[in-house]
Design an enzyme around this catalytic site. Structure first.
Site, PDB file in Angstrom:
ATOM      1  N   SER A 131       0.819  -1.213   0.000  1.00  0.00           N
ATOM      2  CA  SER A 131       0.000   0.000   0.000  1.00  0.00           C
ATOM      3  C   SER A 131       0.858   1.270   0.000  1.00  0.00           C
ATOM      4  O   SER A 131       0.499   2.266  -0.612  1.00  0.00           O
ATOM      5  CB  SER A 131      -0.926   0.000   1.213  1.00  0.00           C
ATOM      6  OG  SER A 131      -1.791  -1.112   1.153  1.00  0.00           O
ATOM      7  N   GLY A 338     -27.179 -24.976   0.911  1.00  0.00           N
ATOM      8  CA  GLY A 338     -26.142 -26.005   0.958  1.00  0.00           C
ATOM      9  C   GLY A 338     -25.400 -26.123  -0.358  1.00  0.00           C
ATOM     10  O   GLY A 338     -24.181 -26.318  -0.395  1.00  0.00           O
ATOM     11  N   GLU A 361      -4.586  -3.865  -6.625  1.00  0.00           N
ATOM     12  CA  GLU A 361      -4.657  -2.526  -7.235  1.00  0.00           C
ATOM     13  C   GLU A 361      -5.162  -1.481  -6.237  1.00  0.00           C
ATOM     14  O   GLU A 361      -5.908  -0.570  -6.563  1.00  0.00           O
ATOM     15  CB  GLU A 361      -5.484  -2.546  -8.534  1.00  0.00           C
ATOM     16  CG  GLU A 361      -4.836  -3.468  -9.563  1.00  0.00           C
ATOM     17  CD  GLU A 361      -5.132  -3.140 -11.012  1.00  0.00           C
ATOM     18  OE1 GLU A 361      -5.511  -1.998 -11.316  1.00  0.00           O
ATOM     19  OE2 GLU A 361      -4.971  -4.048 -11.839  1.00  0.00           O
ATOM     20  N   THR A 363      -5.989  -1.627  -1.815  1.00  0.00           N
ATOM     21  CA  THR A 363      -7.028  -2.193  -0.937  1.00  0.00           C
ATOM     22  C   THR A 363      -8.188  -1.194  -0.789  1.00  0.00           C
ATOM     23  O   THR A 363      -8.035  -0.003  -1.075  1.00  0.00           O
ATOM     24  CB  THR A 363      -6.457  -2.455   0.469  1.00  0.00           C
ATOM     25  OG1 THR A 363      -6.019  -1.199   1.008  1.00  0.00           O
ATOM     26  CG2 THR A 363      -5.292  -3.440   0.440  1.00  0.00           C
TER      27      THR A 363
END
Length: 380
Positions: A131, A338, A361, A363
């Site tokens: 980042s 289920g 690309e 967060t």
């Protein structure tokens, strides 16, 4: 740049059929083998998908951002790994070159990227740099007419297939201004690719470490000026974020269609579950959010095509669309009950696949920072 509307409609029609008839039936095989079959890659090349965003003068389709997003919507209807096959060529792997490359660099590389002969990859992330992308540690030291590159890049998409990397490396002091961008051919000495990582989802799309050990990169391969690397990376990510947002919309639309088909067949309490209001509420929420994301994404694309600065808007589109598709996938599992948890139906696979959209690309948290920063800068 944009295509004649009739030609573009024909292209979209062809892609829609290709996704439905060729890609969807082979999703389980791709997930099982963690590999996209060669015959499908060859068909993608024939369709011109590797050169979607590359100008026509270099052999690409030269699609506008709006057109590229409409293709992304269609590709969202199959496993995200399918799009990832050509995704780096369309986005982060080629756009630095398109936006900042010299004429000589473009002429040398773009035609072969557009044809898919060359697979490209974008190497920014490092073991402790993600980042905070201005903190790049990989170094490039000038030595005559080459730069010696040393360091490790991590989680690099398509690295094991790539013959050309756009690499961010430090040429100067601390911070963003010390970072430069380089075009690095994969066959240079001292460049080594790690083994593909085992991932939660998106099997068939590989990420690997890339190691540089005094790799001699010709000075002519500097992308833009020395110290421009961070700027190049951010411009590339602006466009990439919007593209990813478009893919998120497409996946959400696929999940909604699958949920409605299942809910219309599956009976409980003597009637299809689609007639039960609590199921309808989940369908309604999913549809509303998907429509909102689609409208936002297209609106930003129009602004981008008009040449406006869309850093904030692209971040907002990526943030909203990636979070939205996560919620839609979660509801889809719930509607399938289920069956949603069982591999045969493919819903649990998409549930895992879409989790990545909130991470790569930039967060969701980084998008929030970008959105807030740009909003404050513009006075709200």
């Amino acid at each position: 740049m944009s295509l004649d509307p009739e030609i573009f409609e024909a292209l979209i029609d062809t892609i829609r059929r290709f996704v439905a008839e060729r890609l969807r039936p082979r999703e389980a095989e791709v997930a099982e083998n963690d590999e996209i079959p060669d015959d499908l890659i060859a068909e993608m090349k024939q369709l011109g998908l590797f050169g979607m965003s590359i100008p026509e003068e270099y052999g690409g389709l030269g699609l506008s951002m709006t057109e590229e997003l409409k293709v992304a919507f269609e590709f969202g209807r199959t496993s995200p790994a399918m799009r990832s096959t050509f995704g780096t060529n369309v986005g982060i792997g080629s756009q630095g070159l398109v936006m900042s490359g010299s004429e000589a660099q473009k002429a040398e590389w773009l035609p072969r990227i557009a044809s898919g002969e060359i697979i490209t990859s974008f190497a920014l992330t490092e073991p402790d740099v993600g980042s905070d992308s201005a903190a790049v540690k990989t170094r490039a030291v000038k030595d005559g007419d080459v730069y010696k590159l040393s360091g490790t890049k991590r989680f690099i998409t398509n690295a094991d297939k790539a013959s050309l990397f756009t690499v961010m490396a430090r040429t100067g002091g601390e911070g963003a201004h010390g970072v430069s961008a380089f075009l690095v051919p994969a066959d240079l000495p001292g460049l080594r690719i790690g083994t593909p990582e085992k991932k939660m989802g998106q099997q068939g799309a590989h990420v690997c470490d890339v190691h540089f050990d005094e790799t001699p990169v010709p000075a002519a391969n500097l992308l833009g000026a020395e110290g421009d690397g961070f700027k190049v990376a951010m411009r590339v990510l602006d466009r990439g974020r919007l593209h990813i947002a478009g893919v998120c919309v497409g996946v959400a639309e696929r999940l909604i269609a699958d949920s409605v088909a299942y809910a219309s067949e599956r009976k409980q309490f003597g009637k299809p579950i689609a007639e039960h209001q609590l199921i309808q509420a989940m369908i309604a929420d999913s549809k509303t959010e998907a429509l909102a994301a689609r409208a936002l994404v297209l609106d930003v694309a129009v602004k981008k095509d008009a040449g406006e600065n869309t850093t904030m808007e692209a971040a907002a589109a990526k943030y909203f669309a990636s979070e939205m598709v996560g919620r839609v996938a979660d509801r889809a599992v719930q509607i399938f009950g289920g069956a949603g948890y069982i591999a045969d139906y493919g819903i649990e696979r998409l549930y895992r696949d879409v989790r990545l959209f909130r991470i790569y690309e930039g967060t969701s948290q980084i998008q929030q920072i970008v959105i807030a920063r740009e909003t404050i800068k513009r006075g709200g």
